[in-house]
Design a protein around this motif. Structure first.
Motif, PDB file in Angstrom:
ATOM      1  N   SER A   1       0.818  -1.215   0.000  1.00 19.98           N
ATOM      2  CA  SER A   1       0.000   0.000   0.000  1.00 19.98           C
ATOM      3  C   SER A   1       0.849   1.260   0.000  1.00 19.98           C
ATOM      4  O   SER A   1       0.295   2.370  -0.016  1.00 19.98           O
ATOM      5  N   GLY A   2       2.176   1.084   0.053  1.00 25.86           N
ATOM      6  CA  GLY A   2       3.054   2.244   0.020  1.00 25.86           C
ATOM      7  C   GLY A   2       3.247   2.930   1.352  1.00 25.86           C
ATOM      8  O   GLY A   2       3.735   4.067   1.404  1.00 25.86           O
ATOM      9  N   LYS A   3       2.909   2.264   2.444  1.00 25.05           N
ATOM     10  CA  LYS A   3       3.077   2.883   3.759  1.00 25.05           C
ATOM     11  C   LYS A   3       4.556   3.107   4.059  1.00 25.05           C
ATOM     12  O   LYS A   3       5.418   2.342   3.639  1.00 25.05           O
ATOM     13  N   HIS A   4       4.816   4.168   4.818  1.00 21.45           N
ATOM     14  CA  HIS A   4       6.186   4.533   5.155  1.00 21.45           C
ATOM     15  C   HIS A   4       6.463   4.258   6.629  1.00 21.45           C
ATOM     16  O   HIS A   4       5.538   4.099   7.434  1.00 21.45           O
ATOM     17  N   TYR A   5       7.733   4.226   6.959  1.00 20.26           N
ATOM     18  CA  TYR A   5       8.134   4.036   8.343  1.00 20.26           C
ATOM     19  C   TYR A   5       7.706   5.242   9.178  1.00 20.26           C
ATOM     20  O   TYR A   5       7.631   6.363   8.698  1.00 20.26           O
ATOM     21  N   HIS A   6       7.423   4.971  10.446  1.00 19.01           N
ATOM     22  CA  HIS A   6       7.042   6.033  11.363  1.00 19.01           C
ATOM     23  C   HIS A   6       8.285   6.785  11.839  1.00 19.01           C
ATOM     24  O   HIS A   6       9.389   6.247  11.861  1.00 19.01           O
ATOM     25  N   ARG A   7       8.072   8.009  12.261  1.00 18.55           N
ATOM     26  CA  ARG A   7       9.167   8.846  12.751  1.00 18.55           C
ATOM     27  C   ARG A   7       9.058   9.150  14.244  1.00 18.55           C
ATOM     28  O   ARG A   7       9.895   9.871  14.767  1.00 18.55           O
ATOM     29  N   GLN A   8       8.059   8.615  14.888  1.00 17.30           N
ATOM     30  CA  GLN A   8       7.906   8.849  16.325  1.00 17.30           C
ATOM     31  C   GLN A   8       7.249   7.653  16.967  1.00 17.30           C
ATOM     32  O   GLN A   8       6.333   7.049  16.401  1.00 17.30           O
ATOM     33  N   CYS A   9       7.715   7.305  18.158  1.00 23.13           N
ATOM     34  CA  CYS A   9       7.151   6.194  18.905  1.00 23.13           C
ATOM     35  C   CYS A   9       5.685   6.446  19.221  1.00 23.13           C
ATOM     36  O   CYS A   9       5.187   7.579  19.171  1.00 23.13           O
ATOM     37  N   THR A  10       5.001   5.377  19.570  1.00 19.83           N
ATOM     38  CA  THR A  10       3.620   5.452  20.018  1.00 19.83           C
ATOM     39  C   THR A  10       3.492   4.646  21.308  1.00 19.83           C
ATOM     40  O   THR A  10       4.408   3.902  21.688  1.00 19.83           O
ATOM     41  N   GLY A  11       2.368   4.787  21.976  1.00 19.67           N
ATOM     42  CA  GLY A  11       2.084   3.966  23.144  1.00 19.67           C
ATOM     43  C   GLY A  11       3.107   4.106  24.258  1.00 19.67           C
ATOM     44  O   GLY A  11       3.632   5.203  24.514  1.00 19.67           O
ATOM     45  N   PRO A  12       3.433   3.003  24.941  1.00 19.84           N
ATOM     46  CA  PRO A  12       4.379   3.060  26.056  1.00 19.84           C
ATOM     47  C   PRO A  12       5.743   3.630  25.673  1.00 19.84           C
ATOM     48  O   PRO A  12       6.369   4.345  26.469  1.00 19.84           O
TER      49      PRO A  12
END
Length: 288
Positions: free
Chosen positions: A7-18
């Motif tokens: 789908s062309g999704k990219h890597y995240h640049r910031q953590c999520t959750g804990p």
């Protein structure tokens, strides 16, 4: 076998959750050590878990991009990352107490450095006591197995595109897990219980747990989603991994599942120039 469409999704640049909560809790500008990392990187996570478990103070490095603070992007290779890691790879440490600051890079070297700092402060350890050099040698054999076999097998598996290659990759990765388990069982058989970490139900987080944990954790979400990965049968392996994933130091460095699924889609479809690690696997070279 891969059934999803890229789908062309990219890597995240910031953590999520804990993990994001942990990042925000470590923003002391006076910290003597700054850890430069990226939210999706397993090499970063094992260095990060080491800091958390050994309770060593640090600042999680951020820089300003697009008008707000984000984690270091190893694909953009900002100047502050190159200064601590010449290849532009994460993790990297900036040692702020020196003038000018000094640096340490490479995940296992960082683990060793933090371990030494903790030992000097008489804090907890990931390794058996120095009075037991044989147990420490067994742990280093486990660590060598993780770096030499388990990690490359993970990337060959997730990057494989043809069904036959994916089947072979799954077998290789399971074999690498079983090889690590065999090393744990060897230590148990020889009575060196300090060398098996959380493999024991009453054990403490150990070096091999931290060395292998980030890739095993991604197997539980990324490989499960993109390759239909199932752990080797047996309650002992499942119980060990449950203890690992639920350990406070490890859990504090984990983001929500969507971050990993989005960030590893590029590996699952083996997009060109996904990373230096992916390029090395595709070319048959050792990991950078």
């Amino acid at each position: 076998m891969t059934t999803s469409v890229d789908s062309g999704k990219h890597y995240h640049r910031q953590c999520t959750g804990p993990a994001l909560e942990t990042v925000n809790a470590h923003q002391d500008p006076a910290a003597e050590i700054t850890l430069f990392g990226s939210c999706f990187c397993p090499f970063v996570q094992r260095a990060w878990v080491t800091f958390e478990h050994l309770d060593m103070p640090y600042k999680y490095g951020k820089h300003v991009a697009c008008g707000f603070a984000v984690e270091v992007d190893p694909y953009q290779k900002p100047k502050e990352l190159i200064e601590v890691s010449p290849k532009g790879l994460v993790p990297g440490l900036r040692l702020n107490k020196y003038d000018p600051p000094r640096a340490v890079n490479e995940s296992t070297v960082i683990m060793e450095y933090v371990e030494e700092l903790a030992a000097n402060k008489n804090q907890r350890s990931l390794l058996p006591p120095r009075s037991n050099p044989y147990a420490r040698a067994l742990v280093r054999l486990q660590s060598d197995h993780v770096n030499r076999y388990l990690i490359p097998a993970f990337y060959r598996y997730i990057q494989a595109q043809e069904e036959a290659a994916q089947i072979e990759g799954g077998k290789e990765f399971i074999g690498a897990i079983e090889g690590l388990v065999s090393l744990f069982e060897r230590a148990v058989k020889e009575g060196e219980l300090s060398a098996v970490g959380l493999w024991r139900s009453d054990g403490e987080l150990g070096w091999a747990d931290v060395s292998a944990g980030p890739w095993l954790f991604r197997a539980s979400n990324v490989l499960k989603h993109y390759r239909g990965f199932v752990l080797p049968p047996g309650e002992k392996v499942a119980a060990w991994l449950h203890r690992l994933y639920e350990h406070p130091a490890f859990a504090r460095t984990c983001s929500t599942e969507d971050l990993y699924l989005d960030s590893y889609e590029r590996y699952a479809h083996n997009r060109p120039n996904t990373s230096q690690v992916a390029n090395a696997i595709n070319s048959g070279r050792g990991l950078p």
